[in-house]
Structures are given as C-alpha cells and as structure tokens.
Motif scaffolding. Structure first.
Motif, short mmCIF file in Angstrom:
data_model
loop_
_atom_site.label_atom_id
_atom_site.label_comp_id
_atom_site.label_asym_id
_atom_site.label_seq_id
_atom_site.Cartn_x
_atom_site.Cartn_y
_atom_site.Cartn_z
N GLY A 1 47.02 34.45 26.03
CA GLY A 1 48.12 35.51 25.96
C GLY A 1 49.37 35.30 26.75
N ILE A 2 49.29 34.69 27.79
CA ILE A 2 50.40 34.35 28.80
C ILE A 2 51.34 33.28 28.02
CG2 ILE A 2 51.07 33.27 30.76
CD1 ILE A 2 48.72 34.75 32.26
N SER A 3 50.52 32.39 27.35
CA SER A 3 51.56 31.35 26.84
C SER A 3 52.26 31.97 25.92
CB SER A 3 50.85 30.21 26.42
OG SER A 3 49.86 30.43 25.55
N LYS A 4 52.10 32.99 25.25
CA LYS A 4 52.62 33.78 23.81
C LYS A 4 53.56 34.78 24.53
CE LYS A 4 48.83 32.58 21.00
NZ LYS A 4 47.69 33.28 20.37
N ARG A 5 53.59 34.96 25.70
CA ARG A 5 54.54 36.34 26.19
C ARG A 5 56.09 35.57 26.06
NH1 ARG A 5 52.88 40.28 29.05
NH2 ARG A 5 54.58 40.52 30.31
N SER A 6 56.78 36.56 25.76
CA SER A 6 58.33 36.16 25.69
C SER A 6 58.96 35.60 26.90
CB SER A 6 59.07 37.49 24.91
OG SER A 6 58.88 38.47 25.95
N GLN A 7 58.42 36.31 28.02
CA GLN A 7 59.15 35.76 29.43
C GLN A 7 58.59 34.25 29.50
OE1 GLN A 7 57.02 38.44 29.25
NE2 GLN A 7 57.69 40.08 30.55
N VAL A 8 57.45 33.73 29.14
CA VAL A 8 57.07 32.45 29.26
C VAL A 8 57.72 31.69 28.42
CG1 VAL A 8 55.14 31.03 29.37
CG2 VAL A 8 54.71 33.02 30.55
N ARG A 9 58.02 31.77 26.97
CA ARG A 9 58.67 31.31 26.03
C ARG A 9 60.26 31.01 26.64
NH1 ARG A 9 56.67 34.87 22.62
NH2 ARG A 9 58.36 35.50 22.02
N TRP A 10 60.68 32.18 27.11
CA TRP A 10 62.05 31.97 27.63
C TRP A 10 62.02 31.08 28.55
CZ3 TRP A 10 64.00 32.71 32.52
CH2 TRP A 10 65.37 32.84 32.66
N ALA B 1 62.65 30.29 40.69
CA ALA B 1 61.77 31.65 41.09
C ALA B 1 61.01 31.94 40.14
CB ALA B 1 63.08 32.75 41.65
N GLU B 2 61.34 32.25 38.82
CA GLU B 2 60.46 32.48 37.71
C GLU B 2 59.23 31.60 37.82
OE1 GLU B 2 60.53 35.18 35.80
OE2 GLU B 2 62.45 35.95 36.84
N GLN B 3 59.60 30.39 37.82
CA GLN B 3 58.46 29.38 37.78
C GLN B 3 57.56 29.61 38.86
OE1 GLN B 3 60.89 25.61 37.69
NE2 GLN B 3 60.63 25.80 35.50
N LEU B 4 58.10 29.87 40.23
CA LEU B 4 57.00 30.09 41.28
C LEU B 4 56.32 31.39 40.85
CD1 LEU B 4 59.68 29.07 44.10
CD2 LEU B 4 57.30 28.11 43.62
N TYR B 5 56.88 32.30 40.43
CA TYR B 5 56.12 33.60 40.34
C TYR B 5 54.99 33.42 39.14
CZ TYR B 5 54.54 37.79 37.63
OH TYR B 5 53.81 38.68 37.26
N TRP B 6 55.08 32.37 38.24
CA TRP B 6 53.93 32.14 37.27
C TRP B 6 52.94 31.37 38.06
CZ3 TRP B 6 52.77 35.19 33.68
CH2 TRP B 6 53.42 35.98 33.10
N LEU B 7 53.50 30.44 38.87
CA LEU B 7 52.63 29.65 39.33
C LEU B 7 51.44 30.45 40.56
CD1 LEU B 7 51.48 26.93 40.35
CD2 LEU B 7 53.26 27.05 42.21
#
Length: 95
Positions: free
Chosen positions: A73-82, A49-55
C-alpha cells in the motif's frame, strides 16, 4: 536502511552509500550551523527530508511487524510515487 528494506531503497534511486553520505553532510551542516546549508540549500534538501521521513516510518513498521500488504500500500501512495519520480529525475546525483 537495512531495517526499512527494499520499500525504502526503491524511492531513493541512487546507491544507498551515496544517499547516506548526503544525509551525513546535511546533518553536519545543520548541527554545526554551517553557512553552506543556508546559502546553498536546494529543493533537493526537501527531497532528502521526505526520504528521511519514509525511512523513519518504514523502520517503525518493521519493528511493529507490519504485514506485507502495508508495504504494498505504501509503494502505491501518491507521495511515494512522487518521491520516486523526483529522485529519478535528479539522475545519479544525491537528492
């Protein structure tokens, strides 16, 4: 996924075709009220579900012609790193 590009492909970790198969299966389970999703749903489904949100978010940004600095900037976000770490720790299995 083509529209979202590499910023999306990095966090999903597995081959895009396997990821799409997983999305379709979960979508079918939900849309057709299959018991399997309710009884066998896992934390991996949350990851999906998180992956679909980012898609979705990345596709919107591409359609809005967002500059490259936005994707950096997105690639450095903690949510994306997690998300990337969690997908990575699941090995080659779909999320």
């Amino acid at each position: 996924m083509d529209l979202a590009g590499q910023p999306f492909l990095d966090p999903i970790v597995i081959h895009p075709d396997l990821w799409v198969e997983r999305v379709v299966t979960i979508r079918d389970d939900l849309a057709h009220h299959r018991e399997q999703f309710r009884s066998d749903g896992t934390a991996g489904d949350h990851l999906l579900a998180e992956q679909l949100y980012w898609l979705f978010a990345l596709c919107l940004l591409h359609l809005a012609d967002a500059p490259d600095v936005v994707y950096d900037g997105i690639s450095k976000r903690s949510q994306v790193r997690w998300l990337t770490e969690r997908a990575d720790s699941s090995g080659s299995e779909p999320a």
